[in-house]
Design a protein around this motif. Structure first.
Motif, PDB file in Angstrom:
ATOM      1  N   VAL A 248       7.880  -1.975  16.506  1.00 31.64           N
ATOM      2  CA  VAL A 248       7.451  -1.706  15.127  1.00 31.64           C
ATOM      3  C   VAL A 248       6.385  -0.615  15.192  1.00 31.64           C
ATOM      4  N   LEU A 249       6.675   0.542  14.613  1.00 33.09           N
ATOM      5  CA  LEU A 249       5.691   1.610  14.480  1.00 33.09           C
ATOM      6  C   LEU A 249       5.063   1.480  13.097  1.00 33.09           C
ATOM      7  N   ASP A 250       3.863   0.969  13.062  1.00 28.73           N
ATOM      8  CA  ASP A 250       3.209   0.640  11.794  1.00 28.73           C
ATOM      9  C   ASP A 250       2.514   1.868  11.209  1.00 28.73           C
ATOM     10  N   ASN A 251       2.669   2.042   9.890  1.00 32.41           N
ATOM     11  CA  ASN A 251       1.930   3.063   9.149  1.00 32.41           C
ATOM     12  C   ASN A 251       2.128   4.473   9.739  1.00 32.41           C
ATOM     13  N   ILE A 252       3.362   4.965   9.667  1.00 26.42           N
ATOM     14  CA  ILE A 252       3.644   6.346  10.074  1.00 26.42           C
ATOM     15  C   ILE A 252       3.675   7.228   8.834  1.00 26.42           C
ATOM     16  N   SER A 253       3.463   8.526   9.045  1.00 27.73           N
ATOM     17  CA  SER A 253       3.404   9.443   7.905  1.00 27.73           C
ATOM     18  C   SER A 253       4.789   9.885   7.446  1.00 27.73           C
ATOM     19  N   ARG A 254       5.703  10.102   8.421  1.00 25.77           N
ATOM     20  CA  ARG A 254       7.025  10.643   8.085  1.00 25.77           C
ATOM     21  C   ARG A 254       8.013  10.199   9.157  1.00 25.77           C
ATOM     22  N   PRO A 255       9.315  10.227   8.871  1.00 29.52           N
ATOM     23  CA  PRO A 255      10.308   9.823   9.869  1.00 29.52           C
ATOM     24  C   PRO A 255      10.212  10.597  11.177  1.00 29.52           C
ATOM     25  N   ASP A 256       9.785  11.865  11.093  1.00 24.11           N
ATOM     26  CA  ASP A 256       9.671  12.653  12.327  1.00 24.11           C
ATOM     27  C   ASP A 256       8.675  12.047  13.315  1.00 24.11           C
ATOM     28  N   ASP A 257       7.680  11.284  12.806  1.00 17.41           N
ATOM     29  CA  ASP A 257       6.732  10.618  13.706  1.00 17.41           C
ATOM     30  C   ASP A 257       7.465   9.618  14.593  1.00 17.41           C
ATOM     31  N   ALA A 258       8.423   8.898  14.001  1.00 16.13           N
ATOM     32  CA  ALA A 258       9.221   7.942  14.773  1.00 16.13           C
ATOM     33  C   ALA A 258      10.083   8.672  15.798  1.00 16.13           C
ATOM     34  N   ALA A 259      10.608   9.819  15.420  1.00 13.17           N
ATOM     35  CA  ALA A 259      11.428  10.605  16.349  1.00 13.17           C
ATOM     36  C   ALA A 259      10.602  11.072  17.537  1.00 13.17           C
ATOM     37  N   MET A 260       9.334  11.470  17.289  1.00 14.28           N
ATOM     38  CA  MET A 260       8.471  11.916  18.379  1.00 14.28           C
ATOM     39  C   MET A 260       8.208  10.784  19.371  1.00 14.28           C
ATOM     40  N   VAL A 261       7.967   9.580  18.849  1.00 12.88           N
ATOM     41  CA  VAL A 261       7.744   8.429  19.732  1.00 12.88           C
ATOM     42  C   VAL A 261       9.017   8.102  20.492  1.00 12.88           C
TER      43      VAL A 261
ATOM     44  N   ASP B   3       0.799  -1.220   0.000  1.00 17.36           N
ATOM     45  CA  ASP B   3       0.000   0.000   0.000  1.00 17.36           C
ATOM     46  C   ASP B   3       0.840   1.283   0.000  1.00 17.36           C
ATOM     47  N   ALA B   4       2.152   1.127  -0.271  1.00 16.59           N
ATOM     48  CA  ALA B   4       3.054   2.282  -0.315  1.00 16.59           C
ATOM     49  C   ALA B   4       3.003   3.083   0.981  1.00 16.59           C
ATOM     50  N   LEU B   5       3.153   2.377   2.094  1.00 14.70           N
ATOM     51  CA  LEU B   5       3.139   3.002   3.410  1.00 14.70           C
ATOM     52  C   LEU B   5       4.561   3.095   3.965  1.00 14.70           C
ATOM     53  N   ARG B   6       4.683   3.710   5.121  1.00 11.00           N
ATOM     54  CA  ARG B   6       5.979   3.848   5.774  1.00 11.00           C
ATOM     55  C   ARG B   6       5.863   3.249   7.178  1.00 11.00           C
ATOM     56  N   LEU B   7       6.943   2.621   7.652  1.00  8.60           N
ATOM     57  CA  LEU B   7       6.989   2.126   9.029  1.00  8.60           C
ATOM     58  C   LEU B   7       8.384   2.354   9.584  1.00  8.60           C
ATOM     59  N   ALA B   8       8.502   2.187  10.906  1.00  7.77           N
ATOM     60  CA  ALA B   8       9.799   2.371  11.548  1.00  7.77           C
ATOM     61  C   ALA B   8      10.051   1.251  12.546  1.00  7.77           C
ATOM     62  N   VAL B   9      11.319   0.876  12.669  1.00  6.26           N
ATOM     63  CA  VAL B   9      11.762  -0.050  13.702  1.00  6.26           C
ATOM     64  C   VAL B   9      12.613   0.726  14.688  1.00  6.26           C
ATOM     65  N   LEU B  10      12.250   0.646  15.969  1.00 12.30           N
ATOM     66  CA  LEU B  10      13.030   1.264  17.042  1.00 12.30           C
ATOM     67  C   LEU B  10      13.715   0.159  17.831  1.00 12.30           C
ATOM     68  N   TYR B  11      15.009   0.317  18.055  1.00 11.34           N
ATOM     69  CA  TYR B  11      15.774  -0.676  18.818  1.00 11.34           C
ATOM     70  C   TYR B  11      16.381   0.053  20.017  1.00 11.34           C
ATOM     71  N   LEU B  12      16.204  -0.499  21.224  1.00 14.45           N
ATOM     72  CA  LEU B  12      16.712   0.213  22.400  1.00 14.45           C
ATOM     73  C   LEU B  12      17.220  -0.762  23.448  1.00 14.45           C
ATOM     74  N   ASP B  13      18.141  -0.277  24.254  1.00  8.83           N
ATOM     75  CA  ASP B  13      18.488  -0.985  25.476  1.00  8.83           C
ATOM     76  C   ASP B  13      18.662   0.028  26.599  1.00  8.83           C
ATOM     77  N   MET B  14      18.708  -0.478  27.827  1.00  9.03           N
ATOM     78  CA  MET B  14      18.751   0.392  28.997  1.00  9.03           C
ATOM     79  C   MET B  14      20.202   0.629  29.427  1.00  9.03           C
ATOM     80  N   ASP B  15      20.583   1.901  29.489  1.00 11.45           N
ATOM     81  CA  ASP B  15      21.940   2.261  29.931  1.00 11.45           C
ATOM     82  C   ASP B  15      22.122   1.850  31.396  1.00 11.45           C
ATOM     83  N   ASN B  16      23.279   1.383  31.725  1.00 10.06           N
ATOM     84  CA  ASN B  16      23.722   0.923  33.048  1.00 10.06           C
ATOM     85  C   ASN B  16      22.826  -0.157  33.674  1.00 10.06           C
TER      86      ASN B  16
END
Length: 460
Positions: A379-392, A321-334
């Motif tokens: 997995v952030l499914d169906n975001i409008s723009r990369p900045d949406d991932a940054a906000m999350v 459907d020509a959508l955009r998604l983002a993968v966020l990878y994180l770990d906890m410092d210390n």
């Protein structure tokens, strides 16, 4: 010498008929009873004088009337019937199953029928059928709704079941829900606390059946509200009980005053409830095992296998459907320092708290997974723009950086977050995870407690 013979006693034919256990009926061509033997009171609940002059259809079960019209036409045409079955409604309100032998007396222009009560046999057959039908449906049905519907159909063949529902009880939350509810007056009730439903509370807490009849209404719980506040004249509830406790209840209720429930009906419903309870418990156990196989047991988040499956599904939708998604990878410092200093028990509680905070930072449609240790992915499914991932990501950094109070200990930890966006940074699941992981390590090297995007040159 001849002895005088003793004359044979004369026995009136009507008295002989009245001794029979079966009902002998004479019906005119319009379908009205002309003669009925005394057994009618035992079988139908009506004395002969209450039936004579009335139509057979006044007593027949409404669902059987249409099919019997064709049968009557065949008998009136001279075709005798020796084994047809139908249902009548007893004067007390319950269903009576009848096997008929009937034929036309052409000269007299009447039908003669012999009615045999086969209700006990039908009940026994239904109980046997219930075992097989519920077991078969429980294994074949895609969900419990199909099983509840099948149980309703089985009960409806034997009892008045226009108003029937399944109530399930979750003791951990004290929540009563109604996954199957069919009623002439009541809408499907919203989930509620058990104490708000007096009748159901009595059945579920005591694990015992409850039969409330119209003539006892003024002196019993029959005047209390049903699940949604409507009083019913007759109410029959039986518990769904297993060896591990009571799961809920099956309930029949009647508002008409003509559909009545008996002790025999209670026994039948209890039998069906036992079969259903076993099937529900099996299905729940299977679902729980499936959940454990696809979720991290410490945090109850998606495990690596489920996370990858959800990511692949999201990618398929995005590509289609020509959508955009983002993968966020994180770990906890210390985190390792906290784990080593305070022990694994405190470390595990910290990870559970992190999981809870992560869930609150994303939408229901997003997927949060624990991939191992203190590493999480989203997995952030169906975001409008990369900045949406940054906000999350900023929201996650703030939420996970707040202090943790665990077992009286004030702990400090914060996340480093890497972000990879489809299609800008990567085209497949493993590529996106790898890029997000690399970006997370850059964020950590830059001091942590921040997010970093994947670099376009990494895997393009």
């Amino acid at each position: 010498m001849t002895h005088p013979t003793t004359p044979s006693p004369h026995l009136p034919q009507s008295k002989l008929l009245d001794l029979l256990l079966d009902v002998v009926c004479v019906v005119d061509m319009t379908g009205r009873f002309v003669s009925v033997s005394a057994a009618s009171e035992r079988v139908f609940g009506y004395r002969p004088e209450e039936m004579i002059g009335r139509s057979v259809f006044d007593f027949m079960h409404p669902d059987d009337r249409e099919s019997n019209l064709a049968l009557v036409a065949r008998i009136n045409a001279g075709q005798a019937s020796s084994d047809h079955e139908n249902r009548y409604v007893h004067k007390a309100g319950h269903i009576v199953h009848i096997m008929w032998s009937a034929q036309l007396l052409e000269v007299e222009q009447v039908r003669v029928g012999v009615a045999r009560d086969i209700t006990a046999r039908k009940r026994a057959e239904a109980m046997q059928a219930a075992v097989y039908a519920i077991s078969e449906t429980a294994h074949a049905a895609g969900d419990l709704q199909a099983l509840y519907l099948r149980v309703h159909e089985l009960i409806g063949q034997l009892l008045p079941a226009d108003n029937f529902f399944v109530a399930l009880y979750d003791a951990a939350t004290d929540q009563l829900s109604f996954p199957y509810h069919v009623d002439q007056r009541e809408p499907v009730p919203a989930p509620t606390r058990l104490a708000t439903c007096a009748r159901l509370s009595r059945v579920i807490r005591n694990g015992e059946a409850l039969l409330l009849m119209q003539d006892l209404a003024e002196h019993s719980l029959a005047q209390t509200a049903t699940a949604s506040g409507q009083p019913a004249l007759d109410w029959l509830g039986v518990p769904l009980t297993t060896e591990h406790g009571t799961l809920g209840a099956l309930v029949l209720q009647s508002y008409s005053g003509t559909a009545r429930y008996t002790q025999q009906d209670q026994e039948l419903l209890q039998f069906v409830a036992g079969q259903l309870a076993a099937a529900v418990e099996r299905r729940r156990t299977h679902a729980h095992l499936e959940f454990l196989a696809r979720h991290d047991q410490l945090t109850l988040l998606a495990n690596r296998a489920l996370f990858l499956d959800r990511l692949q599904q999201a990618l398929h939708r995005a590509q289609r459907d020509a959508l955009r998604l983002a993968v966020l990878y994180l770990d906890m410092d210390n985190f390792k320092q906290i784990n080593d200093t305070f022990g694994h028990g405190i470390g595990d509680q910290l990870l559970r708290e992190v999981a809870q905070r992560l869930r609150k930072c994303v939408r229901e449609s997003d997927t949060v997974g624990r991939l191992g240790g203190d590493e999480f992915a989203i997995v952030l499914d169906n975001i409008s723009r990369p900045d949406d991932a940054a906000m999350v990501a900023n929201k996650i950094v703030d939420a996970l950086s707040a202090n943790y109070l665990i077992d009286g200990k004030l702990l400090h930890s914060s996340p480093s977050v890497g972000i990879a966006v489809y299609p800008e940074h990567g085209q497949n699941d493993l590529q996106l995870i790898h890029l997000a992981d690399d970006a997370m390590y850059r964020a950590k090297r830059n001091g942590g407690r921040q997010h970093t995007f994947a670099e376009l040159s990494d895997e393009r």
